[in-house]
Write a protein that holds these residues in place. Structure first.
Motif, mmCIF file in Angstrom:
data_model
loop_
_atom_site.group_PDB
_atom_site.id
_atom_site.type_symbol
_atom_site.label_atom_id
_atom_site.label_comp_id
_atom_site.label_asym_id
_atom_site.label_seq_id
_atom_site.Cartn_x
_atom_site.Cartn_y
_atom_site.Cartn_z
ATOM 1 N N VAL A 42 32.074 38.787 41.609
ATOM 2 C CA VAL A 42 32.836 37.607 41.249
ATOM 3 C C VAL A 42 33.737 37.152 42.386
ATOM 4 C CG1 VAL A 42 32.843 38.095 38.799
ATOM 5 C CG2 VAL A 42 34.618 39.062 40.244
ATOM 6 N N TRP A 96 30.266 38.057 31.201
ATOM 7 C CA TRP A 96 30.515 39.339 31.871
ATOM 8 C C TRP A 96 30.654 40.458 30.858
ATOM 9 C CZ3 TRP A 96 33.681 43.538 32.393
ATOM 10 C CH2 TRP A 96 33.599 44.255 33.598
ATOM 11 N N ILE A 126 38.494 38.250 36.466
ATOM 12 C CA ILE A 126 37.545 37.572 35.582
ATOM 13 C C ILE A 126 38.259 36.936 34.402
ATOM 14 C CG2 ILE A 126 35.573 37.902 34.041
ATOM 15 C CD1 ILE A 126 34.821 40.298 35.944
#
Length: 445
Positions: A15, A51, A70
């Protein structure tokens, strides 16, 4: 996602800059991994990146740091709720970070609601109270499909909103003051309005639901200023059962200290102004019931306390990432933490405030108060924070610390702050003190 298995540590979905951007973060306990992966696969078929712990994992990277990034960057936070996940410290941390970073939260229950509530702490109960819960405990196949469709719709809505916000920024008046209305800007998440609707259908009384202006008039007549003690005693009497059942004695006192700050009670005479009370009770220029605003404040404060506690798994990432949003809600919640009983949390809140770059008068005033802390780390952090935001109003107090604090680290931090602030007043203070020090040393020889 309670990552309780050691084998999951060091795994990270890609990410970082230029790699995968996740629209959905799925938080769950390891016992519920099968459900999480099923939802991830179904969401993926819709063209949405979700995710989970198994997502394109790469060894050698701190997964907890990844999770923090995230959560802050995603559009939707899905929380799979089971008896084990709602009691998990890691899941509590992740939910709290999602809450304070204003994520759209989708609670997914695998067990009966009452069973889940029995395993939750006060903070989690409040944070989830305003969101619609999706049940997957009857028919996983059909209920999952309906849930995934809702997630897809919400992601599309978020994308459109981002585009609209981008257009507004491009046309924004460059002279507009970015620091305006910081005290009032509690922006309610879209689904948080469900709380008002749901509570109105329960046993809430007229007192709970009447707007704050009416409550003041009925309680204090035409008075525009009252003592804080009088206001405190009034609400503790009117909402006695609510405070006891929802918060308990210890958290009630903690929350009252936050309300004292939020309503900007004058620290000198301890008087509460009706104007400041109504500002606190207003959201988007609408005056709301006092008790609902107290609950909203509690949710914000519980979440921030969870995120920034020293044992939080997402604390470092929260410090590094939340500041970039310069969210008025985050800034205000960080200010609340400056009065926390834990000096470590105070210091972390100060550092986080500095990262936001907030330099409105309220932030400066509260950072200056931290200069008087008995804890040297808090004083040192406050010095550096004031220097970072170039708080000219703090020059005199910083000079006093530089010259008089008994801790060398604090004195050094105060000098660094003065140099960062710059300007005639700070420069003159540094020049005069430096000259005096030289003359004193000369006398010694």
């Amino acid at each position: 996602m309670a990552l309780q298995s050691e084998k999951l540590k060091g795994k990270l979905a890609m990410v970082t800059a230029g790699k995968v951007q996740y629209d959905v973060m799925i938080s769950y306990d390891a016992e519920d991994a099968a459900v999480a992966i099923k939802l991830k696969d179904m969401i993926g078929k819709k063209g949405i990146h979700a995710w989970t712990a198994d997502s394109e994992a790469t060894a050698g990277t701190d997964i907890f740091n990844a999770i923090g990034r995230i959560i802050v960057d995603c559009k939707i936070f899905v929380f799979i709720m089971s008896d084990s996940s709602v009691a998990s410290k890691l899941c509590q941390d992740q939910l709290a970070l999602a809450y304070v970073s204003k994520k759209n939260i989708f609670p997914v229950q695998l067990n009966e609601r009452e069973d889940l509530l029995a395993h939750m702490d006060n903070g989690m109960k409040l944070q989830l109270a305003g969101f619609e819960w999706f049940s997957l405990n009857n028919d996983l196949e059909s209920e999952s499909k309906e849930f995934v469709d809702r997630v897809w719709e919400e992601v599309q809505s978020e994308i459109e909103q981002e585009k609209a916000d981008g257009s507004k920024k491009e046309t924004k008046n460059p002279g507009e003051n970015k620091a305006t209305a910081v005290r009032k800007a509690f922006k309610r998440q879209k689904t948080l309005t469900n709380l008002n609707k749901s509570l109105s259908k329960t046993k809430m009384s007229r007192l709970h639901l009447e707007d704050a202006s009416t409550y003041w008039s009925q309680s204090f007549g035409k008075e525009t200023t009252i003592t804080w003690d009088r206001f405190r005693n009034k609400i503790l009497g009117d909402f006695k059962a609510d405070f006891e059942e929802t918060f308990g004695e210890k958290d009630t006192e903690w929350l009252l200290s936050i309300l004292h700050r939020e309503m900007m009670v004058d620290s000198g005479d301890n008087m509460l102004k009706k104007e400041k009370y109504l500002e606190f009770c207003s959201v988007d220029d609408v005056i709301h019931p006092l008790w609902l605003r107290v609950q909203e404040q509690a949710r914000e404060s519980y979440a921030m306390r969870e995120v920034f506690s020293m044992d939080s798994s997402v604390r470092v990432q929260a410090i590094e990432n939340l500041g970039k949003y310069k969210s008025a809600t985050v800034i205000q919640a960080l200010i609340d933490l400056l009065t926390d009983s834990d000096v470590n949390i105070q210091a972390v809140a100060i550092i986080s405030l500095a990262r936001t770059g907030s330099n409105d008068i309220t932030t400066i005033v509260n950072l200056r108060k931290s200069l008087k802390s008995k804890d040297r780390v808090v004083r040192e952090a406050a010095c550096l924070a004031l220097g970072h935001v170039k708080a000219t109003q703090a020059v005199e107090a910083l000079v006093n610390l530089w010259r008089n604090d008994i801790i060398s680290n604090v004195r050094e931090a105060a000098l660094v702050a003065l140099k960062n602030i710059g300007g005639e007043k700070a420069s003159e203070a540094i020049r005069v003190t430096t000259v005096l020090e030289k003359e004193i040393r000369a006398l010694k020889t």
